[in-house]
Design a protein around this motif. Structure first.
Motif, PDB file in Angstrom:
ATOM      1  N   ARG A 121     -42.072  27.157   2.442  1.00  0.00           N
ATOM      2  CA  ARG A 121     -42.027  25.771   1.969  1.00  0.00           C
ATOM      3  C   ARG A 121     -41.044  25.678   0.817  1.00  0.00           C
ATOM      4  NH1 ARG A 121     -44.016  23.863  -2.400  1.00  0.00           N
ATOM      5  NH2 ARG A 121     -44.175  21.644  -2.707  1.00  0.00           N
ATOM      6  N   ILE A 122     -40.065  24.786   0.952  1.00  0.00           N
ATOM      7  CA  ILE A 122     -39.114  24.488  -0.117  1.00  0.00           C
ATOM      8  C   ILE A 122     -39.496  23.113  -0.641  1.00  0.00           C
ATOM      9  CG2 ILE A 122     -36.689  24.325  -0.776  1.00  0.00           C
ATOM     10  CD1 ILE A 122     -37.518  27.022   0.580  1.00  0.00           C
ATOM     11  N   GLY A 123     -40.095  23.085  -1.816  1.00  0.00           N
ATOM     12  CA  GLY A 123     -40.609  21.840  -2.365  1.00  0.00           C
ATOM     13  C   GLY A 123     -39.524  20.962  -2.972  1.00  0.00           C
ATOM     14  N   HIS A 124     -39.787  19.670  -2.930  1.00  0.00           N
ATOM     15  CA  HIS A 124     -38.918  18.666  -3.561  1.00  0.00           C
ATOM     16  C   HIS A 124     -39.645  18.185  -4.803  1.00  0.00           C
ATOM     17  CE1 HIS A 124     -36.546  15.008  -4.070  1.00  0.00           C
ATOM     18  NE2 HIS A 124     -35.672  15.533  -3.209  1.00  0.00           N
ATOM     19  N   ARG A 125     -38.931  18.069  -5.924  1.00  0.00           N
ATOM     20  CA  ARG A 125     -39.569  17.692  -7.190  1.00  0.00           C
ATOM     21  C   ARG A 125     -40.211  16.318  -7.151  1.00  0.00           C
ATOM     22  NH1 ARG A 125     -35.683  18.598 -12.245  1.00  0.00           N
ATOM     23  NH2 ARG A 125     -34.647  16.884 -11.205  1.00  0.00           N
ATOM     24  N   PHE A 126     -39.647  15.400  -6.400  1.00  0.00           N
ATOM     25  CA  PHE A 126     -40.071  14.013  -6.495  1.00  0.00           C
ATOM     26  C   PHE A 126     -40.950  13.531  -5.347  1.00  0.00           C
ATOM     27  CE2 PHE A 126     -35.865  14.383  -8.554  1.00  0.00           C
ATOM     28  CZ  PHE A 126     -36.309  14.285  -9.868  1.00  0.00           C
ATOM     29  N   THR A 127     -40.851  14.129  -4.190  1.00  0.00           N
ATOM     30  CA  THR A 127     -41.629  13.651  -3.048  1.00  0.00           C
ATOM     31  C   THR A 127     -41.915  14.777  -2.058  1.00  0.00           C
ATOM     32  OG1 THR A 127     -41.669  12.116  -1.194  1.00  0.00           O
ATOM     33  CG2 THR A 127     -39.517  12.873  -1.884  1.00  0.00           C
ATOM     34  N   LYS A 128     -43.105  14.748  -1.500  1.00  0.00           N
ATOM     35  CA  LYS A 128     -43.457  15.738  -0.480  1.00  0.00           C
ATOM     36  C   LYS A 128     -42.793  15.426   0.854  1.00  0.00           C
ATOM     37  CE  LYS A 128     -47.775  17.778  -1.849  1.00  0.00           C
ATOM     38  NZ  LYS A 128     -47.380  19.142  -1.664  1.00  0.00           N
ATOM     39  N   ALA A 129     -42.412  14.176   1.067  1.00  0.00           N
ATOM     40  CA  ALA A 129     -41.809  13.781   2.341  1.00  0.00           C
ATOM     41  C   ALA A 129     -40.462  14.454   2.568  1.00  0.00           C
ATOM     42  CB  ALA A 129     -41.640  12.265   2.396  1.00  0.00           C
ATOM     43  N   ASN A 130     -39.796  14.885   1.522  1.00  0.00           N
ATOM     44  CA  ASN A 130     -38.464  15.464   1.652  1.00  0.00           C
ATOM     45  C   ASN A 130     -38.446  16.980   1.524  1.00  0.00           C
ATOM     46  OD1 ASN A 130     -37.455  12.939   2.015  1.00  0.00           O
ATOM     47  ND2 ASN A 130     -36.750  12.699  -0.074  1.00  0.00           N
ATOM     48  N   GLU A 131     -39.586  17.626   1.587  1.00  0.00           N
ATOM     49  CA  GLU A 131     -39.591  19.079   1.481  1.00  0.00           C
ATOM     50  C   GLU A 131     -39.322  19.726   2.835  1.00  0.00           C
ATOM     51  OE1 GLU A 131     -43.418  19.918  -0.154  1.00  0.00           O
ATOM     52  OE2 GLU A 131     -44.396  19.924   1.773  1.00  0.00           O
ATOM     53  N   ILE A 132     -38.957  20.987   2.795  1.00  0.00           N
ATOM     54  CA  ILE A 132     -38.700  21.770   4.008  1.00  0.00           C
ATOM     55  C   ILE A 132     -39.907  22.671   4.233  1.00  0.00           C
ATOM     56  CG2 ILE A 132     -37.269  23.553   5.043  1.00  0.00           C
ATOM     57  CD1 ILE A 132     -34.978  22.610   3.243  1.00  0.00           C
ATOM     58  N   VAL A 133     -40.462  22.636   5.429  1.00  0.00           N
ATOM     59  CA  VAL A 133     -41.552  23.534   5.807  1.00  0.00           C
ATOM     60  C   VAL A 133     -41.172  24.152   7.149  1.00  0.00           C
ATOM     61  CG1 VAL A 133     -43.988  23.769   6.357  1.00  0.00           C
ATOM     62  CG2 VAL A 133     -43.274  22.138   4.613  1.00  0.00           C
ATOM     63  N   LEU A 134     -41.024  25.468   7.163  1.00  0.00           N
ATOM     64  CA  LEU A 134     -40.675  26.198   8.385  1.00  0.00           C
ATOM     65  C   LEU A 134     -41.723  27.273   8.644  1.00  0.00           C
ATOM     66  CD1 LEU A 134     -36.859  26.705   7.762  1.00  0.00           C
ATOM     67  CD2 LEU A 134     -37.913  25.129   9.374  1.00  0.00           C
ATOM     68  N   THR A 135     -42.201  27.345   9.866  1.00  0.00           N
ATOM     69  CA  THR A 135     -43.182  28.360  10.232  1.00  0.00           C
ATOM     70  C   THR A 135     -42.496  29.554  10.877  1.00  0.00           C
ATOM     71  OG1 THR A 135     -43.527  27.329  12.387  1.00  0.00           O
ATOM     72  CG2 THR A 135     -44.990  26.629  10.601  1.00  0.00           C
ATOM     73  N   ASN A 136     -43.174  30.686  10.817  1.00  0.00           N
ATOM     74  CA  ASN A 136     -42.734  31.923  11.487  1.00  0.00           C
ATOM     75  C   ASN A 136     -41.312  32.326  11.116  1.00  0.00           C
ATOM     76  OD1 ASN A 136     -45.196  32.223  12.902  1.00  0.00           O
ATOM     77  ND2 ASN A 136     -44.506  30.735  14.416  1.00  0.00           N
ATOM     78  N   ILE A 137     -41.033  32.390   9.833  1.00  0.00           N
ATOM     79  CA  ILE A 137     -39.716  32.817   9.361  1.00  0.00           C
ATOM     80  C   ILE A 137     -39.756  34.317   9.088  1.00  0.00           C
ATOM     81  CG2 ILE A 137     -38.000  32.571   7.508  1.00  0.00           C
ATOM     82  CD1 ILE A 137     -38.123  30.215   9.444  1.00  0.00           C
ATOM     83  N   ALA A 138     -38.851  35.034   9.716  1.00  0.00           N
ATOM     84  CA  ALA A 138     -38.757  36.482   9.519  1.00  0.00           C
ATOM     85  C   ALA A 138     -38.368  36.773   8.072  1.00  0.00           C
ATOM     86  CB  ALA A 138     -37.727  37.079  10.473  1.00  0.00           C
ATOM     87  N   ARG A 139     -39.049  37.717   7.464  1.00  0.00           N
ATOM     88  CA  ARG A 139     -38.804  38.091   6.072  1.00  0.00           C
ATOM     89  C   ARG A 139     -38.820  36.857   5.152  1.00  0.00           C
ATOM     90  NH1 ARG A 139     -35.637  40.548   9.404  1.00  0.00           N
ATOM     91  NH2 ARG A 139     -33.801  39.306   8.964  1.00  0.00           N
ATOM     92  N   GLY A 140     -39.762  35.971   5.414  1.00  0.00           N
ATOM     93  CA  GLY A 140     -39.879  34.739   4.630  1.00  0.00           C
ATOM     94  C   GLY A 140     -40.164  34.997   3.167  1.00  0.00           C
TER      95      GLY A 140
END
Length: 161
Positions: A121-140
């Motif tokens: 999960r790459i969070g956005h400071r101002f809104t959750k709607a604009n964050e990046i969430v990726l599942t099953n990332i190798a060496r996450g």
């Protein structure tokens, strides 16, 4: 999510995450069901039906495999980006600029640790709607450490506030 196709062409982009082998497991199970279960049943009914099942199954499995391979998490001097898609109308780039990034995190757990496949999960400071969430990332876990370290370097050198 910031959308900017020019970021994908950046010469100093560093890929830090792609889908792990775990992400492919569901597609391989589906392929086994289609090719070793449904296809023999279709042959018992009609050869034309079997041909249709084979072609549709091959296209579906091929598309899913290519779609999984297309997912990339990378960063450049502007921010953190995720790219995915193989069809022209489905290709996309989204991301979070460094100045807007809150933090990068991963979801720990026994299966994640065992397989090396993490939800990132790459969070956005101002809104959750604009964050990046990726599942099953190798060496996450390593990807998260890299992104957070790079952001801290940018903050220390006063490139971002």
């Amino acid at each position: 999510m910031e959308e900017d196709n020019s970021a994908n062409a950046s010469a100093n982009a560093h890929v830090v995450g792609v889908k792990s082998w775990i992400a492919y497991f569901g597609t391989l199970v589906l392929a086994a069901i289609l090719f070793f279960g449904l296809l023999p049943l279709a042959f018992m009914w009609n050869e034309i039906a079997a041909g249709v099942v084979f072609v549709v199954s091959a296209i579906m499995i091929g598309y899913r495999l290519l779609l999984l391979r297309s997912v990339q998490l990378y960063y450049d001097d502007v921010g953190v980006w995720t790219y995915s898609g193989i069809l022209p109308w489905k290709k996309g780039l989204s991301g979070v600029k460094w100045r807007d990034m809150d933090e990068a995190t991963f979801v720990p757990g026994f299966w994640s640790w065992l397989t090396g496949s993490y939800t990132v999960r790459i969070g956005h400071r101002f809104t959750k709607a604009n964050e990046i969430v990726l599942t099953n990332i190798a060496r996450g876990k390593a990807a998260v450490n890299t992104l957070n370290a790079y952001q801290q370097d940018l903050i220390r050198t006063n490139v971002i506030d």
